[in-house]
Design an enzyme around this catalytic site. Sequence first.
Site, PDB file in Angstrom:
ATOM      1  N   GLU A 133     -15.521  42.264  10.481  1.00  0.00           N
ATOM      2  CA  GLU A 133     -16.778  42.456  11.143  1.00  0.00           C
ATOM      3  C   GLU A 133     -17.295  43.122  11.375  1.00  0.00           C
ATOM      4  O   GLU A 133     -18.543  44.071  11.457  1.00  0.00           O
ATOM      5  CB  GLU A 133     -17.039  41.233  12.025  1.00  0.00           C
ATOM      6  CG  GLU A 133     -16.635  39.327  12.004  1.00  0.00           C
ATOM      7  CD  GLU A 133     -17.821  39.107  11.009  1.00  0.00           C
ATOM      8  OE1 GLU A 133     -18.820  39.611  11.051  1.00  0.00           O
ATOM      9  OE2 GLU A 133     -16.901  37.369  10.772  1.00  0.00           O
TER      10      GLU A 133
ATOM     11  N   ASN B 143     -20.596  45.396   9.280  1.00  0.00           N
ATOM     12  CA  ASN B 143     -21.886  45.979  10.074  1.00  0.00           C
ATOM     13  C   ASN B 143     -21.971  47.610  10.003  1.00  0.00           C
ATOM     14  O   ASN B 143     -22.444  47.499   9.306  1.00  0.00           O
ATOM     15  CB  ASN B 143     -20.962  45.511  12.033  1.00  0.00           C
ATOM     16  CG  ASN B 143     -21.824  44.494  12.451  1.00  0.00           C
ATOM     17  OD1 ASN B 143     -22.618  42.934  12.066  1.00  0.00           O
ATOM     18  ND2 ASN B 143     -21.212  43.776  13.670  1.00  0.00           N
TER      19      ASN B 143
ATOM     20  N   ARG C 238     -27.930  36.047   7.565  1.00  0.00           N
ATOM     21  CA  ARG C 238     -26.615  36.309   8.326  1.00  0.00           C
ATOM     22  C   ARG C 238     -26.799  35.309   9.573  1.00  0.00           C
ATOM     23  O   ARG C 238     -27.935  35.129  10.131  1.00  0.00           O
ATOM     24  CB  ARG C 238     -26.621  37.816   8.954  1.00  0.00           C
ATOM     25  CG  ARG C 238     -26.689  38.907   7.651  1.00  0.00           C
ATOM     26  CD  ARG C 238     -25.881  39.970   7.682  1.00  0.00           C
ATOM     27  NE  ARG C 238     -24.968  40.509   7.888  1.00  0.00           N
ATOM     28  CZ  ARG C 238     -23.683  39.529   7.180  1.00  0.00           C
ATOM     29  NH1 ARG C 238     -23.890  40.037   6.242  1.00  0.00           N
ATOM     30  NH2 ARG C 238     -22.762  39.925   7.759  1.00  0.00           N
TER      31      ARG C 238
END
Lengths: 112, 147
Positions: B48, B52, B105
């Site tokens: 993650e 990002n 997302r």
Amino acid sequence: MQWKISVEENILVVRLAGELDLGSADTLRTEMDDALDSSQLRHIILNLADVTYIDSTGLGVMLGRYKKVSKYGGKMALVNPQPQVKKILELSGLTSIIEEYSDESEAFAQIG
Amino acid sequence: MKINNKFKLQIKSVPDNVAFARVTAAAFASQLDFTLNELEEIKVALSEAVTNSIVHGYENNDNNYIELAVSLTEAGMEMCVEDNGKGIEDISQAMEPAYSTDPERMGLGFVFMQSFMDNFKVESEKNKGVKVVMFKKVSSVDGKPEH
């Protein structure tokens, strides 16, 4: 990640294997959208039995396709996620809006 | 806390490196007694953070770099993920569940990092990149029988 997309009983069936993350999300999204856009299909079965990893990017692909078919009254079904994948699905809240089934025949019976 | 082992890695901001980073970190983490479940959580949290950086920090421009620094102590593993991208203007807003700048997302990246890690910190300023520092405790340390 690998997948096979087919049309069975007027349902888009996607059988996925491997790890669903940023590395595969764009291609999967495009292929699923192309298959939906070029047909009158409204329902999707996503077989997750061989998916070994998923993160929020993979969940986003699922949610996006769910929203797309829902607009036209379609349904989406998830089939047989492995425990580590199921945990992510549950934590995201996705399983509260997308039904999950233990095998494909059950999913076909419910959404077909 | 004494650092027993450490690696640093600089990876290009390409999507395939998300898997590379998580597999590398999980392999390194296996030097401690993490359970399989904990290793899965480490993989998701790290993925993650790297995702990002690629998607938000560098806006999918693959000509940038992400720094990864992972340290092992007796208590657990610290992972630091740093980019030089566009940064986050409002960190508390970015941390809200379901907040996302992209409709494709889910806005769950920070939620997963927070849920799966024992300590979690984000440092950022607009146009000054993002630094995420996460720590995962080895659960078996707490439950270790005394000899």
